[in-house]
Write an enzyme that holds these catalytic residues in place. Structure first.
Site, short mmCIF file in Angstrom:
data_model
loop_
_atom_site.label_atom_id
_atom_site.label_comp_id
_atom_site.label_asym_id
_atom_site.label_seq_id
_atom_site.Cartn_x
_atom_site.Cartn_y
_atom_site.Cartn_z
N GLU A 74 0.84 -1.21 0.00
CA GLU A 74 0.00 0.00 0.00
C GLU A 74 0.87 1.24 0.00
O GLU A 74 0.55 2.23 -0.67
CB GLU A 74 -0.93 -0.01 1.22
CG GLU A 74 -1.96 1.12 1.24
CD GLU A 74 -1.47 2.40 1.90
OE1 GLU A 74 -2.18 3.41 1.85
OE2 GLU A 74 -0.36 2.40 2.49
N GLU A 75 1.94 1.20 0.77
CA GLU A 75 2.79 2.37 0.90
C GLU A 75 3.53 2.71 -0.39
O GLU A 75 4.09 3.80 -0.52
CB GLU A 75 3.81 2.17 2.04
CG GLU A 75 3.18 1.99 3.41
CD GLU A 75 2.51 3.24 3.96
OE1 GLU A 75 2.46 4.26 3.24
OE2 GLU A 75 2.05 3.21 5.11
N ASP A 101 -7.49 1.84 7.80
CA ASP A 101 -6.11 2.28 7.62
C ASP A 101 -5.82 3.37 8.65
O ASP A 101 -6.23 4.51 8.48
CB ASP A 101 -5.92 2.82 6.20
CG ASP A 101 -4.47 3.14 5.88
OD1 ASP A 101 -3.63 3.05 6.78
OD2 ASP A 101 -4.19 3.50 4.72
N HIS A 161 4.69 7.94 9.24
CA HIS A 161 5.77 7.57 8.32
C HIS A 161 7.15 7.85 8.90
O HIS A 161 8.09 8.17 8.17
CB HIS A 161 5.60 8.27 6.98
CG HIS A 161 4.56 7.64 6.12
ND1 HIS A 161 4.34 8.02 4.81
CD2 HIS A 161 3.64 6.67 6.37
CE1 HIS A 161 3.34 7.30 4.30
NE2 HIS A 161 2.92 6.48 5.24
#
Length: 544
Positions: free
Chosen positions: A312-313, A344, A444
């Site tokens: 996904e990233e 998410d 992140h």
């Protein structure tokens, strides 16, 4: 990817057409094979989810895993094996869907605007952007701020310039291709909302230029400065790309209608910078615990399918691969998915309680929203209303793994506690927290670890996820008109002369006279209208 026609559904019309065929599921079990939603929600506990998150943290911390669980890495392989082992112990048969993906490792980067050196958090390279040796050119803006097409650049000579455009309307890759077509040598995309912009092309796209995301206020100031005179911008990006193999993990319940599948998904991978315990260990661990507890419920009306997405990233790669594969090889199976629920980030430290805003009551969407999505959103929002929990609509903009589903006409919704958006005063009044701080200050980053989880937010969201799962496993009548099966009539065990308690007091599956059931149908419709009206209040007003 070719889009299917949007499904044509009317939830309230479906109630009238199907209520005589089966009981409505609302607030509790009502048919012989229904799951009691409230009781099921209580089986999914924060303590159990935190234990699973501790396991994911341990995987990231293990020697050789580099502190992360990113796609194609040893940490991701170990995460997949962990999910598979837990599911196998619960009685599921799992499958891996393997695919290749391009990874991107940033070796060095530099962006300077008007002499100001931007930090890596202030100027973020787009995933799949090409790199560049150091270049310096004057900035240029298109005729239309979003810069999506050649027409948006009409009359503007961007030759040997660095383009500056706004987020919105089209994909980042389309913006980059359009800027390159106008002659630009690089691209800065500024956010359309507060906070950093961490974007992706979704895949390697020919004809793009080195592209970075910057914050909204910085972009606005830059556009003003460009209007007043020349602004010099320098960019450099050294990176390494590689093609690696990764996978999705798929499992589904052994029982339930295979022609009316309820699908739930969360991405399992982290970014390379950290263990990704909120993003998205929180969604993955919650989904895993819901699956474990659902396996104990016995017969279901509708089959429930769970997905832990890979990559996904790197641009929603795993979920897109899954849907594309169905479109190409088994479109009938895609049509059998009644709705898709996406989770998410559901434990953000400075959280909001957000539902993907399919009805656009709070946040406009830049995507076509399939019919049935509003009704899917209502499952969550009516639940929150019923327990007095404030909530807000959050952008339904294709930023997570529901994108490929809605692109192909599958209804979708989901929950989100926030990433790099900045908390507003209005949100703080509803949920507490710190005004002016991002919703996940470790988004992140290496700090997205076990200590980054807000257990209060996780508790609210996990109960809602469990409740919605049980509700839709019972029936999807408000989404697509598919109700629970007609209960089997049983012979009463009490003597005929004995007084019978009211239906509402017994939860009986016995047949109801036509007049009474017609009244029930009208009552359900009225209840839904009332709940939707109260939902509008809850999305803007604090909890009383």
């Amino acid at each position: 990817m070719q889009k299917k026609q949007r499904r044509s559904r009317s939830a309230f019309a479906a109630i009238g057409a199907t209520a005589l065929a089966g009981a409505m599921v609302w607030g509790g079990a009502t048919s012989a094979s229904a799951v009691d939603q409230d009781a099921f929600a209580d089986t999914v506990t924060v303590d159990a989810i935190m234990e699973r998150l501790a396991d994911l943290q341990a995987i990231a911390d293990a020697p050789g895993n580099g502190g992360n669980r990113s796609a194609g890495s040893p940490g991701y392989e170990a995460s997949g094996q962990y999910v598979e082992a837990v599911l196998a112990e619960a009685g599921y048969t799992t499958s891996r869907q393997v695919f290749d993906v391009t990874t991107q490792t940033i070796e060095s980067q530099s962006v300077t605007v008007g002499g100001e050196i931007l930090t890596p958090e202030q100027a973020i390279p787009m995933a799949y952007t090409p790199g560049t040796t150091p270049i310096t050119f004057d900035a240029i803006v298109p005729a239309v701020s979003t810069g999506c097409t050649a027409d948006d650049w009409a009359g503007v000579d961007a030759t040997d310039r660095i383009a500056v455009v706004s987020r919105g309307v089209c994909s980042f890759a389309e913006k980059s291709v359009a800027a390159a077509g106008a002659g630009a040598r690089a691209l800065l995309v500024y956010n359309s909302e507060p906070g950093p912009l961490n974007g992706t092309f979704g895949e390697v796209v020919d004809g793009t230029v080195p592209s970075f995301g910057i914050e909204a206020d910085r972009g606005a100031a830059l556009v003003t400065a460009i209007g007043a005179g020349a602004v010099s911008i320098s960019v450099a990006l050294e990176q390494t790309t590689a093609t690696v193999s990764t996978f999705n993990v798929i499992a589904e319940t052994a029982t339930g209608r295979a022609d009316n599948v309820v699908m739930l998904g969360s991405h399992l991978d982290s970014v390379p910078e950290g263990p990704g315990i909120n993003d998205n260990g929180s969604g993955s661990a919650t989904l895993l615990e819901v699956a474990v507890q659902l396996a104990k419920q016995g017969e279901l009306n509708n089959k429930v399918r769970f997905a832990w997405w890979g990559a996904e990233e790197l641009g929603l790669v795993g979920s897109t691969h899954y849907v594309d594969d169905l479109v190409e090889n088994d479109p009938a199976a895609l049509d059998r998915i009644a709705t898709y629920l996406n989770f998410d980030m559901v434990g953000s430290p400075n959280y909001i309680i957000g539902t993907y805003d399919a009805d656009e009551s709070s946040v406009p969407a830049d995507v076509e929203i399939p019919a049935g999505s509003i009704e899917t959103e209502d499952v969550f929002e009516n639940y929150f209303t019923s327990i007095g929990q404030p909530f807000v609509g959050t952008s339904f903009d294709g930023r997570s793994d529901y994108q490929a589903f809605i692109d192909n006409g599958i209804p979708a919704s989901g929950l989100f506690t926030g990433a790099d958006d900045v908390k507003t005063e209005e949100e703080a009044a509803l949920f507490g927290g710190i005004v002016g701080e991002t919703l996940d200050q470790n988004y992140h980053q290496a700090g997205d670890n076990l200590e980054n989880i807000n257990e209060e937010a996780l508790g609210i969201m996990s109960k809602a996820i469990a409740f919605a799962t049980a509700s839709l496993a019972n029936d999807t009548v408000l989404i697509n008109g598919v109700a629970a099966p007609t209960p089997v009539e049983e012979t009463p065990v009490a003597p005929a002369a004995a007084p019978q308690p009211a239906l509402a007091a017994t939860g009986s599956a016995d047949a109801v006279p036509l007049l009474a059931l017609s009244s029930l149908t009208l009552l359900v419709g009225a209840t839904m209208i009332g709940l939707r009206a109260r939902r509008r209040y809850s999305s803007t007003a604090p909890k009383s």
